[in-house]
Design a protein around this motif. Structure first.
Motif, PDB file in Angstrom:
ATOM      1  N   MET A 173       0.581  -1.381   0.091  1.00  0.00           N
ATOM      2  CA  MET A 173       0.023   0.075   0.136  1.00  0.00           C
ATOM      3  C   MET A 173       0.965   0.947  -0.039  1.00  0.00           C
ATOM      4  O   MET A 173       1.740   1.079   1.084  1.00  0.00           O
ATOM      5  CB  MET A 173      -0.767   0.581   1.484  1.00  0.00           C
ATOM      6  CG  MET A 173      -2.251   1.182   2.015  1.00  0.00           C
ATOM      7  SD  MET A 173      -3.587   1.338   0.556  1.00  0.00           S
ATOM      8  CE  MET A 173      -3.474  -0.319  -0.002  1.00  0.00           C
ATOM      9  N   SER A 174       0.958   1.986  -0.830  1.00  0.00           N
ATOM     10  CA  SER A 174       1.432   3.462  -1.084  1.00  0.00           C
ATOM     11  C   SER A 174       1.223   4.614  -1.049  1.00  0.00           C
ATOM     12  O   SER A 174       1.327   5.552  -0.868  1.00  0.00           O
ATOM     13  CB  SER A 174       2.752   3.296  -1.989  1.00  0.00           C
ATOM     14  OG  SER A 174       1.768   3.087  -3.222  1.00  0.00           O
ATOM     15  N   ASP A 175      -0.869   4.281  -1.049  1.00  0.00           N
ATOM     16  CA  ASP A 175      -1.673   5.435  -1.107  1.00  0.00           C
ATOM     17  C   ASP A 175      -2.807   5.247  -0.338  1.00  0.00           C
ATOM     18  O   ASP A 175      -3.691   4.732  -0.275  1.00  0.00           O
ATOM     19  CB  ASP A 175      -2.089   5.988  -2.623  1.00  0.00           C
ATOM     20  CG  ASP A 175      -2.316   6.637  -2.912  1.00  0.00           C
ATOM     21  OD1 ASP A 175      -2.206   7.955  -2.766  1.00  0.00           O
ATOM     22  OD2 ASP A 175      -3.320   6.714  -4.260  1.00  0.00           O
ATOM     23  N   PHE A 176      -2.892   6.572   0.658  1.00  0.00           N
ATOM     24  CA  PHE A 176      -4.272   6.459   1.203  1.00  0.00           C
ATOM     25  C   PHE A 176      -5.342   8.244   1.083  1.00  0.00           C
ATOM     26  O   PHE A 176      -4.582   8.868   0.334  1.00  0.00           O
ATOM     27  CB  PHE A 176      -3.765   6.413   2.820  1.00  0.00           C
ATOM     28  CG  PHE A 176      -3.122   5.319   3.292  1.00  0.00           C
ATOM     29  CD1 PHE A 176      -3.715   4.845   4.239  1.00  0.00           C
ATOM     30  CD2 PHE A 176      -1.687   5.581   3.465  1.00  0.00           C
ATOM     31  CE1 PHE A 176      -3.691   3.300   4.779  1.00  0.00           C
ATOM     32  CE2 PHE A 176      -1.753   4.252   3.811  1.00  0.00           C
ATOM     33  CZ  PHE A 176      -2.415   3.212   4.654  1.00  0.00           C
ATOM     34  N   ARG A 177      -6.578   7.839   1.068  1.00  0.00           N
ATOM     35  CA  ARG A 177      -7.328   8.603   1.495  1.00  0.00           C
ATOM     36  C   ARG A 177      -7.662   9.008   2.798  1.00  0.00           C
ATOM     37  O   ARG A 177      -7.483   7.995   3.183  1.00  0.00           O
ATOM     38  CB  ARG A 177      -8.264   8.602  -0.402  1.00  0.00           C
ATOM     39  CG  ARG A 177      -9.204   7.370   0.457  1.00  0.00           C
ATOM     40  CD  ARG A 177     -10.151   7.427  -1.054  1.00  0.00           C
ATOM     41  NE  ARG A 177     -11.237   6.046  -0.497  1.00  0.00           N
ATOM     42  CZ  ARG A 177     -12.105   6.168   0.221  1.00  0.00           C
ATOM     43  NH1 ARG A 177     -12.279   6.692   0.848  1.00  0.00           N
ATOM     44  NH2 ARG A 177     -12.799   4.426  -0.097  1.00  0.00           N
ATOM     45  N   LEU A 178      -8.621   9.761   3.283  1.00  0.00           N
ATOM     46  CA  LEU A 178      -8.982   9.949   4.442  1.00  0.00           C
ATOM     47  C   LEU A 178     -11.041  10.088   3.499  1.00  0.00           C
ATOM     48  O   LEU A 178     -11.515  10.838   3.169  1.00  0.00           O
ATOM     49  CB  LEU A 178      -8.553  11.901   4.982  1.00  0.00           C
ATOM     50  CG  LEU A 178      -9.945  11.462   6.118  1.00  0.00           C
ATOM     51  CD1 LEU A 178      -8.680  11.299   6.911  1.00  0.00           C
ATOM     52  CD2 LEU A 178      -9.096  13.153   6.776  1.00  0.00           C
ATOM     53  N   GLU A 179     -11.250   9.186   5.405  1.00  0.00           N
ATOM     54  CA  GLU A 179     -12.365   8.904   4.773  1.00  0.00           C
ATOM     55  C   GLU A 179     -13.069   9.476   6.430  1.00  0.00           C
ATOM     56  O   GLU A 179     -12.263   8.707   7.634  1.00  0.00           O
ATOM     57  CB  GLU A 179     -13.425   7.650   4.751  1.00  0.00           C
ATOM     58  CG  GLU A 179     -15.076   8.001   4.628  1.00  0.00           C
ATOM     59  CD  GLU A 179     -15.570   5.999   3.551  1.00  0.00           C
ATOM     60  OE1 GLU A 179     -16.616   5.950   4.466  1.00  0.00           O
ATOM     61  OE2 GLU A 179     -14.656   5.808   3.478  1.00  0.00           O
ATOM     62  N   LYS A 180     -14.034  10.990   6.808  1.00  0.00           N
ATOM     63  CA  LYS A 180     -14.671  10.672   8.053  1.00  0.00           C
ATOM     64  C   LYS A 180     -15.422   9.722   8.433  1.00  0.00           C
ATOM     65  O   LYS A 180     -16.803   9.712   7.549  1.00  0.00           O
ATOM     66  CB  LYS A 180     -15.008  12.222   7.949  1.00  0.00           C
ATOM     67  CG  LYS A 180     -13.937  13.149   7.513  1.00  0.00           C
ATOM     68  CD  LYS A 180     -12.447  13.712   8.797  1.00  0.00           C
ATOM     69  CE  LYS A 180     -11.822  14.927   8.558  1.00  0.00           C
ATOM     70  NZ  LYS A 180     -11.538  15.636   9.509  1.00  0.00           N
ATOM     71  N   VAL A 181     -15.656   9.545   9.740  1.00  0.00           N
ATOM     72  CA  VAL A 181     -17.239   8.554   9.849  1.00  0.00           C
ATOM     73  C   VAL A 181     -17.120   9.019  11.373  1.00  0.00           C
ATOM     74  O   VAL A 181     -16.019   9.632  12.786  1.00  0.00           O
ATOM     75  CB  VAL A 181     -16.103   6.797  10.104  1.00  0.00           C
ATOM     76  CG1 VAL A 181     -15.819   7.175   8.058  1.00  0.00           C
ATOM     77  CG2 VAL A 181     -14.653   7.211  10.784  1.00  0.00           C
ATOM     78  N   HIS A 182     -17.669   8.353  11.904  1.00  0.00           N
ATOM     79  CA  HIS A 182     -18.600   8.996  13.179  1.00  0.00           C
ATOM     80  C   HIS A 182     -17.596   7.459  13.726  1.00  0.00           C
ATOM     81  O   HIS A 182     -16.946   7.503  14.825  1.00  0.00           O
ATOM     82  CB  HIS A 182     -20.387   8.679  13.542  1.00  0.00           C
ATOM     83  CG  HIS A 182     -20.598   9.725  14.945  1.00  0.00           C
ATOM     84  ND1 HIS A 182     -20.410  10.510  15.802  1.00  0.00           N
ATOM     85  CD2 HIS A 182     -21.257   8.092  15.504  1.00  0.00           C
ATOM     86  CE1 HIS A 182     -21.075  10.381  16.750  1.00  0.00           C
ATOM     87  NE2 HIS A 182     -21.288   9.242  16.941  1.00  0.00           N
ATOM     88  N   TYR A 183     -18.417   7.026  13.388  1.00  0.00           N
ATOM     89  CA  TYR A 183     -17.858   5.230  13.621  1.00  0.00           C
ATOM     90  C   TYR A 183     -17.027   4.045  12.909  1.00  0.00           C
ATOM     91  O   TYR A 183     -17.819   5.181  12.132  1.00  0.00           O
ATOM     92  CB  TYR A 183     -19.238   4.149  14.159  1.00  0.00           C
ATOM     93  CG  TYR A 183     -20.081   4.445  15.468  1.00  0.00           C
ATOM     94  CD1 TYR A 183     -19.532   4.791  16.414  1.00  0.00           C
ATOM     95  CD2 TYR A 183     -21.145   4.882  15.062  1.00  0.00           C
ATOM     96  CE1 TYR A 183     -20.329   5.575  17.754  1.00  0.00           C
ATOM     97  CE2 TYR A 183     -22.246   6.106  16.013  1.00  0.00           C
ATOM     98  CZ  TYR A 183     -21.922   5.668  17.317  1.00  0.00           C
ATOM     99  OH  TYR A 183     -22.510   5.905  18.437  1.00  0.00           O
ATOM    100  N   VAL A 184     -15.817   4.040  13.357  1.00  0.00           N
ATOM    101  CA  VAL A 184     -14.793   3.439  12.522  1.00  0.00           C
ATOM    102  C   VAL A 184     -15.326   2.433  12.244  1.00  0.00           C
ATOM    103  O   VAL A 184     -15.937   1.353  13.179  1.00  0.00           O
ATOM    104  CB  VAL A 184     -13.517   3.235  13.186  1.00  0.00           C
ATOM    105  CG1 VAL A 184     -12.587   1.830  12.314  1.00  0.00           C
ATOM    106  CG2 VAL A 184     -12.956   5.471  13.193  1.00  0.00           C
TER     107      VAL A 184
END
Length: 134
Positions: free
Chosen positions: A1-12
């Motif tokens: 894995m060399s690339d990440f995006r962000l996802e905002k959540v209330h619960y993981v």
């Protein structure tokens, strides 16, 4: 894995997707699957006594580095604007030292917070701001 995006959540979510950093502002935590691909969940606590998470164009930056010295893969990396920057694997001694450092940082933060919660300290700081000393 060399690339990440962000996802905002209330619960993981229970099932994590590779390449996604799930961040909960309410619970001050970010979780992702280890960048090495081993499939381990890697949680990081956010806040003044933990890691910082910033976002730019949906791409996360997490500081300080993420050391998975307690996992079999022993991965060690930074995530900078969604890109993984690899660091040398952590030895057992480095892992213990990092855990102790984290513990000292948390203790110092909460000790300072307790000291600043005294009413006269808050009053003095308010006065200093009011008269422009701070």
């Amino acid at each position: 894995m060399s690339d990440f995006r962000l996802e905002k959540v209330h619960y993981v979510p229970q099932a994590l997707e590779p390449g996604v950093v799930y961040a909960s502002d309410e619970y001050k935590v970010a979780v992702h699957l280890c960048a090495c691909g081993c499939g381990s969940k890697v949680p990081v606590s956010l806040g003044p006594a933990g890691w910082t998470l910033t976002e730019r164009n949906g791409r996360p930056t997490i500081r300080p580095s993420i050391g998975s010295g307690q996992l079999p893969c022993r991965s060690h990396y930074l995530i900078t604007e969604g890109q993984v920057d690899w660091a040398p694997a952590m030895s057992a001694a480095q892992t213990v030292a990092a855990l102790k450092s984290d513990h000292r940082r948390r203790e110092a933060h909460y000790r300072e917070a307790a000291r600043n919660s005294r009413w006269w300290v808050r009053l003095w700081k308010t006065f200093q701001r009011w008269v422009g000393l701070v």
